[in-house]
Design an enzyme around this catalytic site. Structure first.
Site, PDB file in Angstrom:
ATOM      1  N   LYS A   1      37.657  62.783  41.135  1.00  0.00           N
ATOM      2  CA  LYS A   1      37.727  64.178  41.255  1.00  0.00           C
ATOM      3  C   LYS A   1      36.262  64.884  40.893  1.00  0.00           C
ATOM      4  O   LYS A   1      35.912  65.937  41.233  1.00  0.00           O
ATOM      5  CB  LYS A   1      38.788  65.020  40.206  1.00  0.00           C
ATOM      6  CG  LYS A   1      39.845  64.587  40.369  1.00  0.00           C
ATOM      7  CD  LYS A   1      40.500  65.527  41.561  1.00  0.00           C
ATOM      8  CE  LYS A   1      41.726  65.305  42.059  1.00  0.00           C
ATOM      9  NZ  LYS A   1      42.422  66.477  42.882  1.00  0.00           N
TER      10      LYS A   1
HETATM   11  N1  PMP Z   1      45.712  60.663  41.294  1.00  0.00           N
HETATM   12  C1  PMP Z   1      45.205  61.290  40.012  1.00  0.00           C
HETATM   13  C2  PMP Z   1      45.252  60.750  38.684  1.00  0.00           C
HETATM   14  C3  PMP Z   1      45.107  62.653  40.111  1.00  0.00           C
HETATM   15  O1  PMP Z   1      44.362  63.242  39.145  1.00  0.00           O
HETATM   16  C4  PMP Z   1      45.011  63.205  41.267  1.00  0.00           C
HETATM   17  C5  PMP Z   1      44.554  64.675  41.634  1.00  0.00           C
HETATM   18  N2  PMP Z   1      45.765  65.469  41.217  1.00  0.00           N
HETATM   19  C6  PMP Z   1      45.454  62.470  42.438  1.00  0.00           C
HETATM   20  C7  PMP Z   1      45.919  60.874  42.277  1.00  0.00           C
HETATM   21  C8  PMP Z   1      45.705  63.249  43.733  1.00  0.00           C
HETATM   22  O2  PMP Z   1      44.447  63.213  44.379  1.00  0.00           O
HETATM   23  P1  PMP Z   1      44.318  64.908  45.504  1.00  0.00           P
HETATM   24  O3  PMP Z   1      44.302  65.879  44.596  1.00  0.00           O
HETATM   25  O4  PMP Z   1      43.030  64.519  45.996  1.00  0.00           O
HETATM   26  O5  PMP Z   1      45.633  64.828  46.579  1.00  0.00           O
END
Ligand code: PMP
Length: 325
Positions: free
Chosen positions: A44
């Site tokens: 992130k």
């Molecule tokens: N895994 C974790 C631990 C996350 O924090 C996130 C973000 N919500 C995701 C997966 C999914 O990624 P994205 O938001 O880019 O779909």
């Protein structure tokens, strides 16, 4: 001398590591893109920095301003790094389902954290979506990052994460597997990879209790699919604008128990200390194995670090209490 101007320069260029034992039964070469190597220990950091930079360019985020976001922790951490270096305040709005470690970590990097109930409708004024929006309207000089609907999120992965994977596999990648929350990672990476080679298959990992799989397969947003679940970071009770359903080839649901068990197996069998959604993604690779051939290159993306789950997944008492052991 070799150094970065500040911590933000260390975001990205994460390693790709072969999985050996845990995916033994899966045909093909299985490679994990390990995003805990980012300075905030998750993928992130990439999109948080891109959202902040784009908001600055667009004049939405001004000097001395306050960043407000609804976040389960990882986006908050990424935003905190950018806020510290660039001199902004940060308010993170999260839910009472999130691990205590994630919340303490946000406070450690100077964020103010507001906690909302998990089990309310997204439209409910108490939900974390509504609360984040309200706070950003109440505070002067505030900017709501809105990772679900802010296209800088997927753009970060189109510009950096996708090209890294393409380069690291010398363009040999056949399948990309990743957990889906806001959809930023899957949509950005998929767009880049499919532009390079439209035959590359893109698989999204979903939870039981989330709307994604059924919506992708039928076009129906089924409220009966929505119920509380344990896995953190993936699955949703809304359709974020960042999920591009048409470039995803299929969704696979993984149970809370399998996600937890495979997260622990990753640490014990591969020495990869990863987060809860990473266990779901690796279990998803095994569930999808009939789609892979022996010469295929399969890349699975691991979103974050195990350090945020020591009180849960990596805690035997918690695992027993959940009936996961
Ligand atoms: N895994 C974790 C631990 C996350 O924090 C996130 C973000 N919500 C995701 C997966 C999914 O990624 P994205 O938001 O880019 O779909």
């Amino acid at each position: 001398m070799q150094y970065h101007e500040n911590i933000l320069g260390t975001i990205g260029d994460t390693p790709l590591v072969k999985l050996n034992k845990i995916t033994e039964e899966v045909p093909g070469l299985v490679l994990a893109k390990i995003e805990s190597f980012n300075p905030g220990n998750s993928i992130k950091d990439r999109m948080a920095l891109k959202m902040v930079e784009d908001a600055e360019t667009a004049g939405k985020l001004k000097k001395g301003g306050t960043i407000v976001e609804g976040t389960s922790g990882n986006t908050g951490m990424g935003l905190a790094l950018a806020a510290r270096v660039k001199g902004y305040q940060l308010i993170c709005v999260t839910t009472d389902k999130q691990s205590k470690e994630k919340i303490d970590v946000l406070k450690a990097v100077g964020a103010k954290v507001v906690i909302c109930p998990t089990n309310v409708d997204p439209d409910d004024p108490k939900s974390y979506y509504s609360t984040a929006k309200r706070i950003s309207n109440e505070i002067p000089n505030a900017w709501y990052a809105d990772q679900y609907n802010n296209f800088s999120n997927k753009a970060a992965h189109y510009e950096k994460t996708g090209p890294e994977i393409w380069k690291q596999t010398s363009g040999k990648i056949n399948h990309f597997i990743v957990g889906v929350g806001t959809g930023g990672t899957i949509s950005g990476v998929a767009k880049f990879l499919k532009e390079k080679n439209k035959k590359i298959k893109i698989w999204g990992i979903d939870t039981f209790g989330s709307v994604f799989k059924k919506y992708h397969e039928t076009g129906i947003f089924d409220e009966n699919e929505i119920y509380p679940y344990i896995t953190e970071g993936i699955g949703e009770d809304i359709l974020p604008k960042n999920v591009n359903f048409d470039i995803i080839d299929g969704f696979e649901k993984v149970t809370d128990k399998d996600a937890a068990v495979y997260t622990r197996k990753m640490a014990r069998e591969e020495g990869i200390f990863a987060g809860n959604s990473c266990g779901a993604a690796v279990r998803g690779v095994i569930q999808l194995k009939k789609h892979f051939k022996k010469d295929d290159v399969v890349v699975v993306l691991l979103h974050d670090s195990g350090s945020r789950y020591v009180g849960k997944i990596y805690n035997d008492e918690w695992m027993k209490k959940m009936n996961f052991l």
